[in-house]
Design an enzyme around this catalytic site. Structure first.
Site, PDB file in Angstrom:
ATOM      1  N   TRP A   1     -67.808 -24.578-104.953  1.00 46.02           N
ATOM      2  CA  TRP A   1     -68.163 -24.840-103.554  1.00 46.02           C
ATOM      3  C   TRP A   1     -67.480 -23.779-102.706  1.00 46.02           C
ATOM      4  O   TRP A   1     -66.259 -23.608-102.774  1.00 46.02           O
ATOM      5  CB  TRP A   1     -67.689 -26.240-103.206  1.00 46.02           C
ATOM      6  CG  TRP A   1     -67.917 -26.698-101.801  1.00 46.02           C
ATOM      7  CD1 TRP A   1     -69.075 -26.610-101.085  1.00 46.02           C
ATOM      8  CD2 TRP A   1     -66.958 -27.359-100.956  1.00 46.02           C
ATOM      9  NE1 TRP A   1     -68.893 -27.179 -99.840  1.00 46.02           N
ATOM     10  CE2 TRP A   1     -67.605 -27.636 -99.737  1.00 46.02           C
ATOM     11  CE3 TRP A   1     -65.623 -27.739-101.106  1.00 46.02           C
ATOM     12  CZ2 TRP A   1     -66.963 -28.280 -98.677  1.00 46.02           C
ATOM     13  CZ3 TRP A   1     -64.990 -28.379-100.068  1.00 46.02           C
ATOM     14  CH2 TRP A   1     -65.657 -28.649 -98.865  1.00 46.02           C
TER      15      TRP A   1
ATOM     16  N   ASP B   1     -61.623 -32.450-106.813  1.00 45.00           N
ATOM     17  CA  ASP B   1     -62.549 -32.637-105.701  1.00 45.00           C
ATOM     18  C   ASP B   1     -63.586 -33.649-106.171  1.00 45.00           C
ATOM     19  O   ASP B   1     -64.369 -33.378-107.093  1.00 45.00           O
ATOM     20  CB  ASP B   1     -63.221 -31.309-105.332  1.00 45.00           C
ATOM     21  CG  ASP B   1     -63.940 -31.379-103.983  1.00 45.00           C
ATOM     22  OD1 ASP B   1     -64.239 -32.494-103.525  1.00 45.00           O
ATOM     23  OD2 ASP B   1     -64.207 -30.318-103.400  1.00 45.00           O
TER      24      ASP B   1
ATOM     25  N   LYS C   1     -71.766 -38.341 -99.763  1.00 46.02           N
ATOM     26  CA  LYS C   1     -72.938 -38.405-100.626  1.00 46.02           C
ATOM     27  C   LYS C   1     -73.207 -39.825-101.123  1.00 46.02           C
ATOM     28  O   LYS C   1     -74.319 -40.317-101.048  1.00 46.02           O
ATOM     29  CB  LYS C   1     -72.751 -37.470-101.830  1.00 46.02           C
ATOM     30  CG  LYS C   1     -72.510 -36.005-101.482  1.00 46.02           C
ATOM     31  CD  LYS C   1     -73.688 -35.372-100.785  1.00 46.02           C
ATOM     32  CE  LYS C   1     -73.561 -33.853-100.705  1.00 46.02           C
ATOM     33  NZ  LYS C   1     -72.393 -33.368 -99.959  1.00 46.02           N
TER      34      LYS C   1
END
Length: 424
Positions: free
Chosen positions: A148, A230, A268
């Site tokens: 990311w 993460d 999400k």
């Protein structure tokens, strides 16, 4: 009309600005791609760049359980609903969030975990990086290549030297375990930080196996490395909360104890993209009350100087759902709905490329997991598919599977087939 002297004075004034010498900053590609898509007037354009869930109709989806929680909160009409949180955040939300990822039932073991509410997963990553940079002073942070993009920005702002470890094998279109293990074994030093994606690696969708996770955990113990997880897709990746948290729980239960950080996002898996709900969990090797108090005080000190406290609206929704058995079960159903649609679109894309006899092996689409996939196009092919077919994706060939639906899938597959045959 101003005079020539007025114009000259204006130019001179602009040159005297304190900010005239600012360095240009890199463009955030996903948002740039999304912006280009919005401006495109072509009727059959397709957006596979932005990482948000979309329904089969291509629309946003407020989760059903979230809408029910919102109704309950509205009906409760709590007079304190707009009051400040503590600097640490909503403690009941944090307890539920920690239990969700760590699955810990022993109170003594729970005392190893210090949690603080953050501005989504980005804020959790940033806060954790700042904590480690100021107090542990790691020699460097090892970041997967690719990762990311914001990981690079976050650790750059924290002032920690960044180094890459090879994560993706483009030849096999899978996780490069050998490259990862070799690089960290040979080059990482004690107290270096290692950024790890807990599940559904962004951008490749390629994850380690359980056996590989075990070996990475042993390597971190042996070398004294600090894992930094993460966690953005728990439950969203596979539809199974325990499966998506397996790696973190394994690290948590290692003996002797590992110390590590978890940046947890609810964007999400709850569809709360704009609510910015997240938490940072710092796992220590001790149950010492003194250590936990000092650690929490330091985290609160950083938060107070940055944004005082996290917003409460989104965390109240998450707390309402996780704290109610019926709502939590409904959330499980929503997670299965989202993850199953992603799986169906993966299968459909693979089937259509196979039907078209598109050159190459496309089985990686089925092996990878989560919202994103490295579809396998080169940068040149990505630019061609945008130019020729108005299909938008990142230059790396990363696509968001949720951007596919029954109406555009064949069009996308035909576009991929076209550019693969054209630029090969």
């Amino acid at each position: 009309m101003g005079s020539l002297s007025d114009s000259s004075a204006l130019k001179e004034s602009s040159r005297d600005s304190l900010f005239s010498g600012l360095s240009p900053t890199p463009i955030d590609e996903p948002f740039a791609v999304n912006g280009a898509y919005i401006q495109d007037t072509y009727p059959d354009k397709v957006n596979l760049g932005i990482g948000v869930y979309r329904t089969a109709e291509g629309s946003p989806w407020p989760l059903r359980v979230v809408e029910e929680a919102e109704k309950r909160l509205h009906q409760a009409s709590d007079v304190s609903r707009h009051e400040y949180l503590t600097i640490q955040g909503d403690r009941e939300f944090l307890r539920l969030a920690s239990d969700l990822v760590l699955g810990c039932e022993e109170e003594e073991n729970k005392s190893r975990v210090i949690s603080i509410q953050t501005v989504s997963g980005t804020g959790a990553n940033r806060l954790g990086a700042e904590l480690l940079a100021r107090n542990i002073r790691p020699g460097c942070v090892w970041v997967p290549d690719p990762t990311w993009a914001n990981h690079h920005t976050i650790w750059e702002l924290a002032g920690v030297q960044r180094k890459d470890y090879p994560y993706y094998n483009s030849a096999t279109k899978s996780f490069d375990f050998e490259g990862t293990f070799r690089t960290l074994s040979e080059s990482a030093c004690k107290n270096d930080v290692v950024v790890l994606h807990a599940c559904a690696h962004n951008p490749t969708g390629a994850d380690p196996t359980k056996e590989q996770w075990k070996m990475i955990a042993e390597l971190c113990k042996t070398k004294g490395l600090i894992p930094f997880f993460d966690l953005a897709y728990q439950g969203f990746a596979s539809g199974n909360l325990e499966q998506d948290a397996w790696a973190i729980r394994h690290f948590f239960n290692c003996s002797p104890y590992l110390e590590f950080c978890v940046a947890q996002s609810f964007s999400k898996n709850f569809g709360l993209y704009g609510q910015r709900v997240g938490a940072l969990h710092v796992v220590t090797s001790t149950t010492s009350v003194e250590v936990s108090q000092k650690l929490l005080a330091n985290l609160c000190h950083l938060v107070r100087g940055e944004y005082s406290m996290a917003p409460r609206g989104g965390s109240e929704i998450v707390r309402t759902v996780l704290g109610n058995k019926i709502l939590k079960n409904k959330w499980f159903e929503d997670l299965v709905t989202m993850s199953e649609r992603i799986r169906q679109m993966r299968q459909a894309l693979f089937d259509e490329l196979t039907r078209l006899q598109t050159p190459g092996d496309w089985s990686h689409i089925l092996k990878q997991i989560g919202m994103f996939t490295y579809v396998g196009l080169s940068e040149e092919q990505v630019l061609e598919i945008r130019s020729r077919h108005h299909i938008y994706m990142l230059r790396s060939g990363r696509i968001s599977i949720s951007g596919l639906n029954d109406d555009n899938l064949k069009y996308v597959a035909k576009g991929i087939d076209d550019v693969v045959r054209l630029v090969n």
